[in-house]
Design a protein around this motif. Structure first.
Motif, PDB file in Angstrom:
ATOM      1  N   UNK A 437       0.832  -1.199   0.000  1.00  0.00           N
ATOM      2  CA  UNK A 437       0.000   0.000   0.000  1.00  0.00           C
ATOM      3  C   UNK A 437       0.868   1.251   0.000  1.00  0.00           C
ATOM      4  N   UNK A 438       1.940   1.233   0.809  1.00  0.00           N
ATOM      5  CA  UNK A 438       2.816   2.401   0.847  1.00  0.00           C
ATOM      6  C   UNK A 438       3.497   2.631  -0.497  1.00  0.00           C
ATOM      7  N   UNK A 439       3.885   1.558  -1.184  1.00  0.00           N
ATOM      8  CA  UNK A 439       4.523   1.715  -2.492  1.00  0.00           C
ATOM      9  C   UNK A 439       3.536   2.247  -3.517  1.00  0.00           C
ATOM     10  N   UNK A 440       2.286   1.808  -3.422  1.00  0.00           N
ATOM     11  CA  UNK A 440       1.272   2.328  -4.336  1.00  0.00           C
ATOM     12  C   UNK A 440       0.980   3.794  -4.041  1.00  0.00           C
ATOM     13  N   UNK A 462      -9.160   0.819  -2.979  1.00  0.00           N
ATOM     14  CA  UNK A 462      -9.019  -0.120  -4.099  1.00  0.00           C
ATOM     15  C   UNK A 462      -8.218  -1.349  -3.678  1.00  0.00           C
ATOM     16  N   UNK A 463      -7.263  -1.151  -2.764  1.00  0.00           N
ATOM     17  CA  UNK A 463      -6.506  -2.298  -2.249  1.00  0.00           C
ATOM     18  C   UNK A 463      -7.442  -3.217  -1.450  1.00  0.00           C
ATOM     19  N   UNK A 470      -0.696  -3.915  -7.629  1.00  0.00           N
ATOM     20  CA  UNK A 470       0.600  -3.450  -8.118  1.00  0.00           C
ATOM     21  C   UNK A 470       0.357  -2.293  -9.085  1.00  0.00           C
ATOM     22  N   UNK A 471       1.393  -1.508  -9.404  1.00  0.00           N
ATOM     23  CA  UNK A 471       1.191  -0.325 -10.250  1.00  0.00           C
ATOM     24  C   UNK A 471       0.519  -0.615 -11.591  1.00  0.00           C
TER      25      UNK A 471
END
Length: 697
Positions: A437-440, A462-463, A470-471
């Motif tokens: 989530x943090x990376x998104x 959305x997660x 993923x991106x």
């Protein structure tokens, strides 16, 4: 370092954009000071986009945007006399001045307010802009015209002049505003001043008692004076309020005496200050010194000491960051420190909690920190709180030493600590919800893909719904989940259409933004821009990274030998030679692209994008624009730092090592292996006389 950088980024938005800081100035400076100390001790770990190299935050969408003709930079901070002495020493070294050469500085109070730039053309005030991110600010002209201290028209000024200063609110005016009952209640005068200046309705600003001190300038059609002090006096003559405590110092002792005098007067000034700003008085020398990415080399903010308070530590929580770092946070019984209510503080890492530093030496005389303890809160320079000490005499009976988790609290994966690393990290990667989530969130952040309508809340939703893992999923949202989205609560046809259109608009993405958005450890905005400029295109960048990570021809018997073989490869050498790209960053970059899962994720993303190449910086026509230059040996008439700054200003790239892509090597006395390698490769080698002819031509 990633945790500190994330904390600072959030704090910048809170402070500069929302006018609602959750960290005090002392805490904020404490974080930056800690990060700067790490960078000085371990330069190979320094991220190219360190928060120490950023300015402010992006301007609010509620105002028109103004691009500053000259950037509005922040200031390097100092917290002790030895830091000021080092600052003076760096200036002498940069300018190659002997220790007994006269060097004058101005010393002025550092006002705790909001920076403002006022543009006058032919005497008329035509534009007022906040600092914003240093490059682009907010157009607050209508609001500035309501401030009595700001002249609407100047007589005897240059045809074009940008006057820069600080908008603030006096203590008495602040108290009356909060007591009036006709407005919102503000936490402190700085928030009140910033919130008042950044009102969309100028009539609200008119009712607020704002004041202004001028301290500098931006674009000018004619110089104001030859010195900083003379220019400030000229601003006063033009009708601008300038701080009466501004003085000139001829030595380090006089600078520190001015600081001590202003600190002693602090409580009686009637407005907030948080330090003293020193500026080199000679403007010609200022011009020679120039600027770093976010700070001038010729100025320094000497902050006042942090404030302390004791409170109870109720519990210790572990947060998992984008890079998997497990960060302990102290949840405190709320306490006011320096006018700010503090309820959270950083605990750094498990060693700090246990009473040790990263090398195992005792800190706080070995006193550990436990839940229930009474702790001393420290706010350095006035922003992110940290715990300075603990009082064992007040420790509750039965309090146990804190057991730092060895498993991730979010996904249960092993949390390991590599040798030499002070941080424990989750090994779950994208399988860890906290990291994914943090990376998104990072991927869609303002300086990455910046997709309108897809912010933190939407990413989390959305997660949770399973639509986004993923991106690449962002760009298949229309295909896979448009119907689900239209049926979701809070979404209508128009909002869905707007989001999907914004996503489509971001399929075409500049190379630098893409590299930054990947969220690879140590690869921040500045590093991403440097890599994009150097390689120009995604295929060239990918070829270099893959080449640097390729198996060596001879299989190495152990990891250390294999790493040495990798580092000897031409692609690794090219990456490492790029100025601003160190070996630690290269290792993280190569490691990320070598992980099968991570590489598959990147490849799936790339398949969805149209990556725009980087054409390089737009530069005036100079003899060395676009060339790669290496400096080696001793330069006798220009310091290495000044030579590098001059080359970059003329559009050249400065590298740290010689390769086949080097265009010029400037070799001074004592040049060794780099000059020899240049000769072997047929690279042009020039001496300092030839370089000076180019640099001053």
């Amino acid at each position: 370092m990633a945790r500190l950088a994330g904390t600072v980024a959030t704090a910048d938005i809170d402070y500069h954009t929302l006018d609602a800081p959750r960290l005090s100035d002392a805490d904020y400076d404490a974080i930056k000071q800690r990060l700067r100390a790490i960078e000085e001790l371990f330069p190979d770990l320094a991220a190219a986009d360190s928060p120490t190299r950023r300015v402010g935050a992006a301007p609010s969408e509620g105002f028109g945007k103004v691009r500053h003709a000259r950037p509005m930079l922040s200031l390097e901070n100092a917290f002790a006399a030895q830091h000021v002495a080092a600052f003076v020493g760096r200036i002498r070294n940069f300018l190659n001045l002997p220790a007994d050469a006269p060097l004058w500085f101005t010393a002025e109070p550092k006002i705790d307010g909001l920076s403002l730039s006022l543009r006058y053309e032919r005497g008329d005030l035509v534009q007022a802009a906040t600092r914003g991110d240093g490059t682009t600010g907010e157009n607050v002209t209508a609001n500035a015209l309501t401030i009595a201290d700001i002249p609407r028209r100047l007589t005897g000024a240059p045809d074009l002049i940008e006057v820069r200063g600080e908008v603030y609110m006096a203590h008495d005016d602040f108290a009356r505003l909060n007591a009036s009952g006709t407005d919102r209640v503000f936490a402190n005068p700085r928030n009140a001043a910033a919130g008042s200046l950044r009102q969309l309705d100028a009539q609200v600003t008119r009712r607020r008692p704002l004041r202004f001190f001028a301290y500098g300038w931006g674009e000018l059609s004619a110089p104001l004076a030859d010195t900083q002090s003379g220019a400030v006096a000229r601003l006063a003559a033009l009708g601008f309020p300038v701080n009466p405590l501004t003085s000139v110092a001829a030595s380090l002792d006089q600078m520190l005496a001015a600081w001590a005098d202003i600190e002693q007067r602090r409580a009686t000034l009637g407005y907030d200050i948080d330090g003293v700003v020193y500026k080199l008085d000679d403007l010609a020398l200022q011009a020679r010194l120039g600027f770093r990415s976010t700070t001038p080399r010729w100025a320094l903010a000497h902050k006042f000491p942090a404030e302390l308070a004791w409170t109870r530590l109720d519990r210790i929580e572990i947060q998992v960051g984008r890079t998997g770092a497990l960060s302990p946070v102290a949840r405190l019984a709320p306490v006011t420190v320096g006018g700010v209510v503090v309820s959270n503080a950083t605990l750094h890492n498990e060693d700090y909690i246990a009473g040790r530093d990263s090398r195992g030496s005792l800190i706080r005389e070995g006193r550990d920190i436990r839940e229930g303890d009474w702790v001393q809160i420290y706010r350095a320079g006035d922003v992110i709180p940290k715990i300075a000490d603990v009082d064992p005499a007040r420790r509750p009976a039965g309090a146990l030493p804190f057991a730092f988790p060895t498993r991730c609290p979010d996904c249960g994966s092993d949390a390991i600590r590599e040798p030499g690393d002070s941080v424990r990290r989750c090994t779950g990667g994208l399988a860890c919800p906290a990291q994914a989530v943090e990376r998104l969130r990072h991927f869609v952040s303002r300086n990455a893909f910046d997709i309108e309508g897809l912010g933190t809340r939407q990413v989390e939703a959305f997660w949770s719904a399973g639509w986004l893992r993923e991106p690449a999923d962002i760009f298949t949202l229309a295909r896979d989940h448009e119907g689900d989205l239209r049926a979701a609560e809070g979404w209508g046809d128009k909002s869905v259409a707007n989001l999907l259109a914004a996503i489509e608009d971001r399929r075409a993405i500049p190379l630098a933004r893409l590299i930054f958005a990947l969220g690879i450890r140590h690869v921040g905005e500045v590093a991403a821009a440097v890599l994009a400029r150097h390689f120009g295109s995604w295929p060239a960048f990918l070829a270099a990274v893959d080449g640097a990570g390729a198996e060596p021809a001879t299989h190495a018997p152990d990891d250390r030998t294999r790493r040495a073989a990798l580092a000897a490869s031409p692609c690794w050498a090219e990456l490492s030679s790029i100025d601003g790209i160190g070996p630690v960053l290269v290792r993280e970059l190569v490691t990320a692209f070598q992980q099968p899962g991570e590489r598959a994720l990147i490849d799936r993303l790339i398949a969805q994008l149209d990556i725009q190449p980087d054409a390089g910086p737009v530069q005036a026509d100079t003899a060395i624009a676009g060339l790669t230059i290496v400096f080696t040996g001793t330069l006798e008439r220009m310091t290495r730092a000044e030579a590098k700054a001059r080359a970059e200003a003329m559009g050249a790239r400065v590298a740290g090592s010689v390769s086949a892509k080097t265009d010029i090597v400037v070799a001074g006395p004592g040049a060794g292996s780099k000059a020899k390698k240049a000769a072997d490769l047929g690279v042009r080698v020039i001496d300092e006389d030839e370089w000076l002819a180019i640099a001053t031509g």
